[in-house]
Scaffold this active site. Sequence first.
Site, PDB file in Angstrom:
ATOM      1  N   LYS A  93      21.336  -2.358  24.515  1.00 27.03           N
ATOM      2  CA  LYS A  93      21.759  -1.902  23.184  1.00 27.03           C
ATOM      3  C   LYS A  93      21.560  -3.033  22.201  1.00 27.03           C
ATOM      4  O   LYS A  93      21.956  -4.171  22.457  1.00 27.03           O
ATOM      5  CB  LYS A  93      23.248  -1.516  23.245  1.00 27.03           C
ATOM      6  CG  LYS A  93      23.806  -1.054  21.923  1.00 27.03           C
ATOM      7  CD  LYS A  93      23.793   0.460  21.816  1.00 27.03           C
ATOM      8  CE  LYS A  93      23.964   0.957  20.416  1.00 27.03           C
ATOM      9  NZ  LYS A  93      22.722   1.086  19.634  1.00 27.03           N
ATOM     10  N   LYS A 117      27.919 -10.453  22.488  1.00 30.36           N
ATOM     11  CA  LYS A 117      28.589  -9.661  21.463  1.00 30.36           C
ATOM     12  C   LYS A 117      28.998  -8.301  22.034  1.00 30.36           C
ATOM     13  O   LYS A 117      30.135  -7.870  21.894  1.00 30.36           O
ATOM     14  CB  LYS A 117      27.625  -9.456  20.287  1.00 30.36           C
ATOM     15  CG  LYS A 117      28.215  -8.684  19.137  1.00 30.36           C
ATOM     16  CD  LYS A 117      27.184  -8.342  18.089  1.00 30.36           C
ATOM     17  CE  LYS A 117      26.460  -9.570  17.562  1.00 30.36           C
ATOM     18  NZ  LYS A 117      25.650  -9.283  16.381  1.00 30.36           N
ATOM     19  N   LYS A 129      17.152  -6.361  21.779  1.00 31.98           N
ATOM     20  CA  LYS A 129      16.826  -6.399  20.350  1.00 31.98           C
ATOM     21  C   LYS A 129      15.355  -6.037  20.213  1.00 31.98           C
ATOM     22  O   LYS A 129      14.575  -6.225  21.149  1.00 31.98           O
ATOM     23  CB  LYS A 129      17.070  -7.806  19.778  1.00 31.98           C
ATOM     24  CG  LYS A 129      17.242  -7.830  18.290  1.00 31.98           C
ATOM     25  CD  LYS A 129      18.646  -7.421  17.848  1.00 31.98           C
ATOM     26  CE  LYS A 129      18.735  -7.287  16.344  1.00 31.98           C
ATOM     27  NZ  LYS A 129      20.111  -7.047  15.889  1.00 31.98           N
ATOM     28  N   GLY A 168      19.850  -0.011  13.919  1.00 33.74           N
ATOM     29  CA  GLY A 168      19.231  -0.675  12.764  1.00 33.74           C
ATOM     30  C   GLY A 168      19.551  -2.157  12.730  1.00 33.74           C
ATOM     31  O   GLY A 168      20.345  -2.673  13.515  1.00 33.74           O
ATOM     32  N   ASP A 169      18.909  -2.862  11.831  1.00 31.69           N
ATOM     33  CA  ASP A 169      19.186  -4.281  11.540  1.00 31.69           C
ATOM     34  C   ASP A 169      18.514  -4.530  10.195  1.00 31.69           C
ATOM     35  O   ASP A 169      18.250  -3.569   9.446  1.00 31.69           O
ATOM     36  CB  ASP A 169      18.628  -5.187  12.653  1.00 31.69           C
ATOM     37  CG  ASP A 169      19.094  -6.639  12.516  1.00 31.69           C
ATOM     38  OD1 ASP A 169      20.270  -6.914  12.797  1.00 31.69           O
ATOM     39  OD2 ASP A 169      18.292  -7.510  12.109  1.00 31.69           O
ATOM     40  N   THR A 212      29.967  -2.767  10.225  1.00 32.15           N
ATOM     41  CA  THR A 212      29.785  -4.221  10.410  1.00 32.15           C
ATOM     42  C   THR A 212      30.540  -4.992   9.330  1.00 32.15           C
ATOM     43  O   THR A 212      31.252  -5.961   9.615  1.00 32.15           O
ATOM     44  CB  THR A 212      28.295  -4.593  10.411  1.00 32.15           C
ATOM     45  OG1 THR A 212      27.626  -3.725  11.323  1.00 32.15           O
ATOM     46  CG2 THR A 212      28.089  -6.031  10.826  1.00 32.15           C
ATOM     47  N   SER A 380      28.466   1.675  17.005  1.00 37.49           N
ATOM     48  CA  SER A 380      27.304   2.316  17.634  1.00 37.49           C
ATOM     49  C   SER A 380      27.687   2.821  19.014  1.00 37.49           C
ATOM     50  O   SER A 380      27.263   3.905  19.433  1.00 37.49           O
ATOM     51  CB  SER A 380      26.152   1.325  17.777  1.00 37.49           C
ATOM     52  OG  SER A 380      25.504   1.141  16.550  1.00 37.49           O
TER      53      SER A 380
HETATM   54  P1  NDP Z   1      19.864  -5.450   5.214  1.00 40.86           P
HETATM   55  O1  NDP Z   1      18.388  -5.376   5.376  1.00 40.86           O
HETATM   56  O2  NDP Z   1      20.602  -4.252   4.813  1.00 40.86           O
HETATM   57  O3  NDP Z   1      20.233  -6.623   4.182  1.00 40.86           O
HETATM   58  C1  NDP Z   1      19.854  -7.926   4.405  1.00 40.86           C
HETATM   59  C2  NDP Z   1      20.278  -8.760   3.224  1.00 40.86           C
HETATM   60  O4  NDP Z   1      19.996 -10.133   3.492  1.00 40.86           O
HETATM   61  C3  NDP Z   1      19.525  -8.422   1.959  1.00 40.86           C
HETATM   62  O5  NDP Z   1      20.313  -8.707   0.864  1.00 40.86           O
HETATM   63  C4  NDP Z   1      18.339  -9.374   2.052  1.00 40.86           C
HETATM   64  O6  NDP Z   1      17.737  -9.634   0.800  1.00 40.86           O
HETATM   65  C5  NDP Z   1      18.975 -10.609   2.605  1.00 40.86           C
HETATM   66  N1  NDP Z   1      17.977 -11.369   3.368  1.00 40.86           N
HETATM   67  C6  NDP Z   1      17.238 -10.935   4.410  1.00 40.86           C
HETATM   68  N2  NDP Z   1      16.407 -11.894   4.835  1.00 40.86           N
HETATM   69  C7  NDP Z   1      16.639 -12.945   4.045  1.00 40.86           C
HETATM   70  C8  NDP Z   1      16.092 -14.249   3.978  1.00 40.86           C
HETATM   71  N3  NDP Z   1      15.149 -14.656   4.829  1.00 40.86           N
HETATM   72  N4  NDP Z   1      16.583 -15.077   3.031  1.00 40.86           N
HETATM   73  C9  NDP Z   1      17.566 -14.692   2.186  1.00 40.86           C
HETATM   74  N5  NDP Z   1      18.108 -13.467   2.206  1.00 40.86           N
HETATM   75  C10 NDP Z   1      17.651 -12.624   3.106  1.00 40.86           C
HETATM   76  O7  NDP Z   1      20.395  -6.037   6.603  1.00 40.86           O
HETATM   77  P2  NDP Z   1      21.864  -5.989   7.193  1.00 40.86           P
HETATM   78  O8  NDP Z   1      22.851  -6.082   6.103  1.00 40.86           O
HETATM   79  O9  NDP Z   1      21.929  -4.869   8.147  1.00 40.86           O
HETATM   80  O10 NDP Z   1      21.876  -7.319   8.061  1.00 40.86           O
HETATM   81  C11 NDP Z   1      22.310  -8.576   7.539  1.00 40.86           C
HETATM   82  C12 NDP Z   1      22.639  -9.517   8.687  1.00 40.86           C
HETATM   83  O11 NDP Z   1      23.680  -8.935   9.484  1.00 40.86           O
HETATM   84  C13 NDP Z   1      21.510  -9.806   9.662  1.00 40.86           C
HETATM   85  O12 NDP Z   1      21.654 -11.110  10.167  1.00 40.86           O
HETATM   86  C14 NDP Z   1      21.766  -8.818  10.786  1.00 40.86           C
HETATM   87  O13 NDP Z   1      21.185  -9.222  12.002  1.00 40.86           O
HETATM   88  C15 NDP Z   1      23.276  -8.867  10.844  1.00 40.86           C
HETATM   89  N6  NDP Z   1      23.922  -7.736  11.476  1.00 40.86           N
HETATM   90  C16 NDP Z   1      23.746  -6.466  10.985  1.00 40.86           C
HETATM   91  C17 NDP Z   1      24.410  -5.417  11.583  1.00 40.86           C
HETATM   92  C18 NDP Z   1      24.354  -4.036  11.020  1.00 40.86           C
HETATM   93  O14 NDP Z   1      25.072  -3.170  11.521  1.00 40.86           O
HETATM   94  N7  NDP Z   1      23.552  -3.773   9.994  1.00 40.86           N
HETATM   95  C19 NDP Z   1      25.219  -5.597  12.797  1.00 40.86           C
HETATM   96  C20 NDP Z   1      25.418  -6.982  13.165  1.00 40.86           C
HETATM   97  C21 NDP Z   1      24.753  -7.988  12.533  1.00 40.86           C
HETATM   98  P3  NDP Z   1      16.355  -8.884   0.425  1.00 40.86           P
HETATM   99  O15 NDP Z   1      16.750  -7.511   0.057  1.00 40.86           O
HETATM  100  O16 NDP Z   1      15.838  -9.681  -0.705  1.00 40.86           O
HETATM  101  O17 NDP Z   1      15.487  -8.969   1.632  1.00 40.86           O
END
Ligand code: NDP
Length: 448
Positions: A93, A117, A129, A168-169, A212, A380
Site C-alpha cells: 500500500k 508508517k 510506492k 495518490g501523492d 492527511t 485509505s
Molecule cells: P499535492 O500535489 O497536492 O501538493 C504538493 C504541494 O507541494 C504543492 O503546493 C506543490 O507546489 C508543492 N511542491 C511539490 N513539489 C515541490 C518542490 N519540489 N518544491 C517546492 N514545492 C513543491 O501533494 P500532496 O499535498 O498530496 O503531498 C504533499 C506532501 O505530503 C508530499 O511529500 C507527499 O508525499 C506527502 N503525503 C501526502 C499524502 C496524501 O494523502 N496526499 C499522504 C502522506 C504524505 P506546486 O503546485 O507548485 O507543484
Amino acid sequence: MAGKTNYIERVLETVKKRNPGETEFHQAVSEVFESLKFVIEKNPEFEQAAILERIVEPERQIIFRVPWQDDKGKIHVNRGFRIQFSSAIGPYKGGIRFHPSVYIGIIKFLGFEQIFKNSLTGLMMGGAKGGSDFDPKGKSDPEIMRFCQSFMNELCRHIGADTDVPAGDIGVGGREIGYMFGQWKKLTSLFNGVLTGKGLDFGGSLARTEATGYGCVYFCEEMLKDKKESFNGKTVVVSGSGNVAIYAHEKATELGAKVVAMSDSNGYIYDKHGIDLDTVKQLKEVERKRIKEYVKEHKSAKYTEGSFDIWNVECDVALPCATQNELDEKAAKTLVKNGCIAVAEGANMPCTPEAVKVFLENKIAFGPGKAANAGGVATSGLEMAQDSQRLVWSFEEVDKKLHQIMINIYKSAKEAAKEYGTPGNLVNGANIAGFTKVARAMMAQGLV
Ligand code: NDP
C-alpha cells in the site's frame, strides 16, 4: 554494542553500494537505522535473521515505459515505477507520485518510509510506492487521462485489491485516481478497491481528502497537549498549497489557530491577518493556478518568490506540507530563534536530518512524517475496509476513527521512545514502533 553498531553500519554501506546515486533512499535508510541501534541491541535475533538486509531490499521493483500522445498528436515517453517493498503485515500500500523530479531513488525512499508508517497505523498494510517523471502541470484533462490510462495499462498486471493497492501523492489527486480506476475496470472487468482516494460516487471514502492534513494537526495537537499547549490562538505556517497543506490549514483554523503563510513550488504568500482558505481552495483545487494569484484578491497579503524562504515567517507552529528536504538547518534555526514550539511533518521527509537535529536539541516538539502524516494512508485503509464490505461510513465515523488512530500513533511513538531510553524523541519512537511489528511478522513468516 560495538558489534551491533557494526551490523547497522555494514548494512547501510551495502545499501549505498547497491543503490548508487539514490541519495534520498540513503537518507531515509540512515535515519531509520539511526533509531534502530536501540532495537538491534535488545533483540539479537533480528541480526541472526538478517532482518535489516532483507527490509532494505524491496520484494519487487517494477520499471516500465509509459507512452502517451499530447493534444497535438506528438508522442511522449515517460518512465513508470512501482516499488513493492514489504508485504510482511498486509497487501502492499502506498501512493503514486507524478512529478518531473521522480526517479527510482525518490520512489524507494517513499516506499521504505511507507513500510513503517503503515505499520504505525495498526492496520493490515504493507509498504509500496509508485510514480512517474511525468509533469501534470499545464497539461489538458484529455492529456492527463491518456497518460493515466497508459500508466495503468502496465500497472494493472502488478496490483490488486488483495495484493497491492495504490493511492495518490504529489500530482495525483481525485482526477488522476478516477482515470486510473476507469482503465483498471476496463482492463480487468473488476470493480473493487484496487485504488484508494477514489471519488465518493464509486467507492471512495468520506474524509479521505481531508485525512492527511487533519491527521497531521490531530497528531500535533497531542504533542502540544504534552506541553500544556493547544492550537487555540497560535500562529501557524503551512508550506505547500496542495492536498495536505489545505486540510492542515482547515483543521488548525477550526482549532482556533491562525495560518499566516502558505506556498507552492514558486514562492509563498504571507498575511498577518491570516490566509483565506476558500481563495486557496478555489485557486489550487478548482482553477489549478499559482499561489501568487492570491494577492490579486487579498491586498493585505504579500507574495515572495522562492518557496523555501517561508520559514522566515514568525510562527508558534510549523507544518511543512510540500515536499522532501524543504526545511534545512538554517530554516530550523530561524524557526527556533522566532519562538516556534512545535513542528509536525505533513509531507514526507520535509526536514533535513540537520534540521531535525536542531529541533531535538532545542526541545521543540517534533513529529516525524511517518507518524504525523500517517492519517492519509490510515484513511485509505478505512476506504479498503468499506470497499470490501460494500458499505459507506459517514464523514463523522471516518473522522472519529482517523482521530483515534492519530492518538494511538502518538502514544505508541511516545511509549517506544521512552522504552528505548530516548523519552520525547518521536523520531526514534516512530521508527522503533513501526519497525518492531514488521520485524516480528518477518520472523514469524520464515525466510521468504
Ligand atoms: P499535492 O500535489 O497536492 O501538493 C504538493 C504541494 O507541494 C504543492 O503546493 C506543490 O507546489 C508543492 N511542491 C511539490 N513539489 C515541490 C518542490 N519540489 N518544491 C517546492 N514545492 C513543491 O501533494 P500532496 O499535498 O498530496 O503531498 C504533499 C506532501 O505530503 C508530499 O511529500 C507527499 O508525499 C506527502 N503525503 C501526502 C499524502 C496524501 O494523502 N496526499 C499522504 C502522506 C504524505 P506546486 O503546485 O507548485 O507543484
